[in-house]
Design a protein around this motif. Structure first.
Motif, PDB file in Angstrom:
ATOM      1  N   TYR A 101      -6.591  -2.254  14.043  1.00 29.20           N
ATOM      2  CA  TYR A 101      -6.761  -2.897  12.746  1.00 29.20           C
ATOM      3  C   TYR A 101      -7.591  -2.018  11.818  1.00 29.20           C
ATOM      4  N   ILE A 102      -7.392  -2.208  10.535  1.00 26.64           N
ATOM      5  CA  ILE A 102      -8.139  -1.472   9.518  1.00 26.64           C
ATOM      6  C   ILE A 102      -8.622  -2.447   8.453  1.00 26.64           C
ATOM      7  N   VAL A 103      -9.559  -1.987   7.637  1.00 26.82           N
ATOM      8  CA  VAL A 103      -9.866  -2.671   6.383  1.00 26.82           C
ATOM      9  C   VAL A 103      -9.400  -1.728   5.285  1.00 26.82           C
ATOM     10  N   ASP A 104      -8.404  -2.167   4.534  1.00 28.89           N
ATOM     11  CA  ASP A 104      -7.800  -1.333   3.497  1.00 28.89           C
ATOM     12  C   ASP A 104      -8.552  -1.551   2.184  1.00 28.89           C
ATOM     13  N   PRO A 105      -9.177  -0.507   1.632  1.00 33.03           N
ATOM     14  CA  PRO A 105      -9.923  -0.678   0.383  1.00 33.03           C
ATOM     15  C   PRO A 105      -9.037  -1.054  -0.807  1.00 33.03           C
ATOM     16  N   TRP A 106      -7.738  -0.865  -0.676  1.00 35.14           N
ATOM     17  CA  TRP A 106      -6.846  -1.249  -1.768  1.00 35.14           C
ATOM     18  C   TRP A 106      -6.882  -2.764  -1.979  1.00 35.14           C
ATOM     19  N   THR A 107      -7.012  -3.500  -0.856  1.00 28.75           N
ATOM     20  CA  THR A 107      -7.060  -4.968  -0.935  1.00 28.75           C
ATOM     21  C   THR A 107      -8.404  -5.542  -0.508  1.00 28.75           C
ATOM     22  N   SER A 115     -12.936  -4.216  -2.068  1.00 28.79           N
ATOM     23  CA  SER A 115     -11.713  -3.679  -2.660  1.00 28.79           C
ATOM     24  C   SER A 115     -12.074  -2.749  -3.808  1.00 28.79           C
ATOM     25  N   GLN A 116     -11.420  -1.600  -3.842  1.00 27.17           N
ATOM     26  CA  GLN A 116     -11.655  -0.665  -4.945  1.00 27.17           C
ATOM     27  C   GLN A 116     -11.192  -1.250  -6.273  1.00 27.17           C
ATOM     28  N   LYS A 156     -11.900   6.352  -0.882  1.00 30.36           N
ATOM     29  CA  LYS A 156     -12.844   6.936   0.069  1.00 30.36           C
ATOM     30  C   LYS A 156     -14.263   6.438  -0.175  1.00 30.36           C
ATOM     31  N   ILE A 157     -14.687   6.388  -1.437  1.00 31.68           N
ATOM     32  CA  ILE A 157     -16.049   5.912  -1.686  1.00 31.68           C
ATOM     33  C   ILE A 157     -16.165   4.419  -1.396  1.00 31.68           C
ATOM     34  N   THR A 158     -15.066   3.679  -1.569  1.00 29.25           N
ATOM     35  CA  THR A 158     -15.095   2.255  -1.228  1.00 29.25           C
ATOM     36  C   THR A 158     -15.197   2.070   0.277  1.00 29.25           C
ATOM     37  N   SER A 159     -14.480   2.900   1.036  1.00 21.43           N
ATOM     38  CA  SER A 159     -14.563   2.838   2.498  1.00 21.43           C
ATOM     39  C   SER A 159     -15.968   3.203   2.977  1.00 21.43           C
ATOM     40  N   GLN A 179      -3.774  11.159  -1.276  1.00 22.00           N
ATOM     41  CA  GLN A 179      -4.497  10.789  -0.067  1.00 22.00           C
ATOM     42  C   GLN A 179      -4.885   9.317  -0.125  1.00 22.00           C
ATOM     43  N   HIS A 180      -5.097   8.743   1.059  1.00 22.20           N
ATOM     44  CA  HIS A 180      -5.624   7.382   1.117  1.00 22.20           C
ATOM     45  C   HIS A 180      -6.527   7.276   2.333  1.00 22.20           C
ATOM     46  N   PHE A 181      -7.699   6.657   2.125  1.00 23.77           N
ATOM     47  CA  PHE A 181      -8.672   6.471   3.194  1.00 23.77           C
ATOM     48  C   PHE A 181      -8.909   4.986   3.424  1.00 23.77           C
ATOM     49  N   VAL A 182      -9.125   4.635   4.690  1.00 28.81           N
ATOM     50  CA  VAL A 182      -9.366   3.247   5.073  1.00 28.81           C
ATOM     51  C   VAL A 182     -10.518   3.215   6.070  1.00 28.81           C
TER      52      VAL A 182
END
Length: 215
Positions: free
Chosen positions: A99-105, A5-6, A29-32, A89-92
């Motif tokens: 399914y995705i892994v969301d860097p927000w969480t 998670s970021q 983006k860098i977290t992804s 923008q948002h990157f995952v």
């Protein structure tokens, strides 16, 4: 692949590049990228210093040189995806199976976003994380009988189907034994249970034949 998670306390307040923002607020983006390369966002942030555009923007063209753990492979998963958000923008991390892994969480979820595009950077050479993901993907495809999708590990798909059919047979046999021991007015009859079992076996045989035909 690391799930990150970021907004993790270890790096959320670190300045992103030379901009007046942080990894926690703008480091999706860098977290992804870090998840795919199995590197923490603060490490990725340090690597991109001197390579950022406008102080804190990651240019895709710089990814191979800054992140040698990743490679460009169009159509491969897991990879980076840009999704639609109300502002900015948002990157995952796109797992390729809905399914995705969301860097927000930092959590794997069913994709709730509208996907704008994929940035096809994936773990180089197929890391163990990539292999584990592929096994999960194959299992899910088989479990839901989404066999219009061609993929790897067709033997693994057959094994999953066989296990599910065996489980259905075992459940049916256990149910039959229970009916023999006591009366259950609301339970379906043995004949009805037999119909269900036969349908499962027939479905399995049809799917197995389809898979071998596609080889």
């Amino acid at each position: 692949m690391l799930y990150l998670s970021q907004r993790d306390d270890r790096w959320k307040n670190i300045k992103l590049g030379s901009c007046n923002v942080t990894i926690g607020s703008d480091g999706c983006k860098i977290t992804s990228l870090g998840m795919l390369a199995e590197k923490y966002p603060n490490d990725v942030n340090n690597r991109f210093k001197g390579h950022y555009l406008s102080g804190c923007l990651v240019a895709d063209a710089t990814i191979p040189s800054v992140m040698p753990e990743l490679e460009y492979k169009k159509g491969a998963y897991p990879c980076i995806a840009e999704v639609k958000v109300p502002v900015g923008q948002h990157f995952v991390v796109d797992l390729g199976n809905g399914y995705i892994v969301d860097p927000w969480t930092g959590k794997e979820i069913k994709n709730p976003y509208v996907k704008l595009n994929n940035r096809w950077y994936v773990p180089k050479g197929g890391t163990m994380a990539d292999i584990n993901w592929q096994e999960r993907y194959d299992a899910e495809v088989v479990k839901n009988y989404k066999l219009t999708v061609d993929g790897r590990n067709k033997d693994a798909r057959i094994a999953v189907l066989e296990a599910e059919v065996k489980a259905a047979k075992d459940e049916r046999d256990a149910y039959k034994k229970q009916l023999e021991n006591y009366e259950c007015p609301k339970c379906p009859s043995i004949e009805e249970s037999e119909v269900v079992k036969n349908w499962l076996v027939k479905l399995y045989e049809e799917i197995k034949a389809w898979i071998f035909k596609k080889r």
